[in-house]
Design an enzyme around this catalytic site. Structure first.
Site, short mmCIF file in Angstrom:
data_model
loop_
_atom_site.label_atom_id
_atom_site.label_comp_id
_atom_site.label_asym_id
_atom_site.label_seq_id
_atom_site.Cartn_x
_atom_site.Cartn_y
_atom_site.Cartn_z
N CYS A 59 -10.59 4.42 2.15
CA CYS A 59 -9.76 5.06 1.21
C CYS A 59 -10.52 5.97 0.23
CB CYS A 59 -8.98 3.97 0.68
SG CYS A 59 -9.92 2.72 -0.51
N SER A 75 0.76 -1.32 -0.04
CA SER A 75 0.16 -0.01 -0.06
C SER A 75 0.84 1.18 -0.01
CB SER A 75 -0.71 0.04 1.19
OG SER A 75 -0.19 0.13 2.19
N GLY A 82 2.38 1.83 2.67
CA GLY A 82 2.63 2.05 4.30
C GLY A 82 3.91 1.05 4.69
N CYS A 138 -13.26 -5.24 0.25
CA CYS A 138 -12.01 -5.01 -0.56
C CYS A 138 -11.02 -6.12 -0.05
CB CYS A 138 -11.30 -3.48 -0.15
SG CYS A 138 -9.75 -3.24 -1.04
N ASP A 192 3.77 -1.26 7.23
CA ASP A 192 3.21 -2.74 7.49
C ASP A 192 3.69 -3.49 6.28
OD1 ASP A 192 2.44 -1.89 10.15
OD2 ASP A 192 0.43 -1.43 9.35
#
Length: 352
Positions: free
Chosen positions: A198, A9, A11, A102, A13
């Site tokens: 999002c 993403s 990010g 999602c 993580d």
């Protein structure tokens, strides 16, 4: 050598998840799912998870780890399976959970399909959850960091999907993840987590629906349980069960949204105690490993951030009945109910 697709993403993580898989000796590629263009959702800024800056962050981490990086275009599927369902659910008087959809239809259906087409072995994500294999079965478990546990939004995973999914962060805390990212020199080590839907980054989902559908929703009446008119509402999709703020009603006491009457375009207001119920019906239920015979003692969550509650659950035709030991507040249709046995997810479904 085993091969993994890392869902990235941009990010911290997913970046650390990629690092772990490389350390384990997997041949990895990074993949970002392109779900929409900013223009599609009525914004022009770069503050969503499909922004160019997020894609560049993911690409930079892949470059640092020596991994190829790709952007997969899943816009049509996202429009159909997530955005359209989100809109229809609100229009039907319920409250959707698009993050669950999602995960279900994009990350663990479309991306896993792409995994198979490319001849890879698994899909890897940065979710805070864990998978345990025992006697040929796969079990979905909570993440060790309970403040970050994301098992609630993963209840739809099937045995086949669990067999080809890896959650490398399941036994780690957020602080440990950031420490690893800093140590490895990832540019997103201190990047803040996204908290919003999002495609509705400003939180105004009603405005998004009206602009996306090029429509408006008519005003109607706020009424009490006896049908007395208390005021005017500004469109029935703007209200969710349990809501107290933003009603604009002078009732002389706190009042809450208790029910929505679509046929008459009214929103029923009541007292806090009117929000409690001791049972629910769930549909489209996914059992992680097997359906129970008879009544099942377990715990359940009807919201992501709530504490699990003692209950009994059983099958009734295609639906699942959940009866709580003590009444629960603001159980909301369209949201998910997820059943737990200790750290293990038993299954989950959509509240009718």
């Amino acid at each position: 050598m085993k091969k993994a697709i890392i869902a990235m993403s941009g990010g911290v993580d997913s970046s650390v998840a990629a690092y772990f898989m490389k350390e384990k000796g997997y041949e990895c590629i990074g993949a970002t799912m392109k779900l929409y263009d900013n223009e599609d959702i009525g914004i022009s800024s770069e503050k969503t998870c499909c922004s160019l800056s997020d894609i560049e962050d993911a690409r930079a981490v892949c470059r640092k780890l020596g991994m190829p990086y790709y952007v997969f275009n899943f816009k049509d599927e996202f429009e159909e399976k997530v955005i359209n369902k989100f809109i229809k659910t609100y229009e039907a008087g319920a409250t959707p959970n698009p993050c669950i959809d999602c995960n279900r239809y994009l990350k663990f259906e479309k991306l896993m399909q792409r995994m198979t087409e490319l001849g890879y072995d698994c899909v890897v994500t940065g979710h805070y959850a864990d998978i345990e294999e025992k006697d040929g079965r796969f079990y979905l478990k909570k993440g060790s960091d309970l403040s970050k546990d994301q098992s609630y939004v993963l209840y739809s995973l099937t045995q086949q999907q669990l067999n080809h999914t890896v959650f490398p962060l399941g036994k780690l805390s957020k602080s440990e993840i950031r420490e690893i990212a800093e140590r490895e020199g990832f540019l997103n080590a201190k990047k803040r987590d996204s908290q919003d839907i999002c495609f509705v980054p400003d939180g105004d989902y009603a405005k998004f629906i009206e602009e996306h559908c090029n429509t408006t929703y008519p005003e109607g009446n706020f009424v009490d349980k006896e049908g007395n008119i208390l005021g005017k509402h500004s469109g029935i999709i703007r209200y969710t069960i349990g809501q107290r703020k933003g009603l604009g009603v002078a009732a002389g006491k706190p009042v809450y949204v208790c029910k929505k009457d679509l046929e008459n375009n009214t929103v029923i207001l009541g007292d806090n105690e009117d929000l409690f119920s001791d049972s629910l019906i769930a549909e489209d239920f996914n059992w992680i490993y097997e359906k129970p015979e008879g009544k099942l003692r377990c715990k359940a969550k009807t919201r992501y951030n709530m504490k699990e509650q003692d209950c009994e659950a059983w099958l009734e035709g295609e639906n699942v009945i959940v009866k709580f030991d003590s009444p629960q507040r603001a159980v909301t249709s369209g949201q998910a109910v997820v059943l737990y046995d200790g750290d293990y997810v038993i299954g989950g479904g959509t509240i009718k």
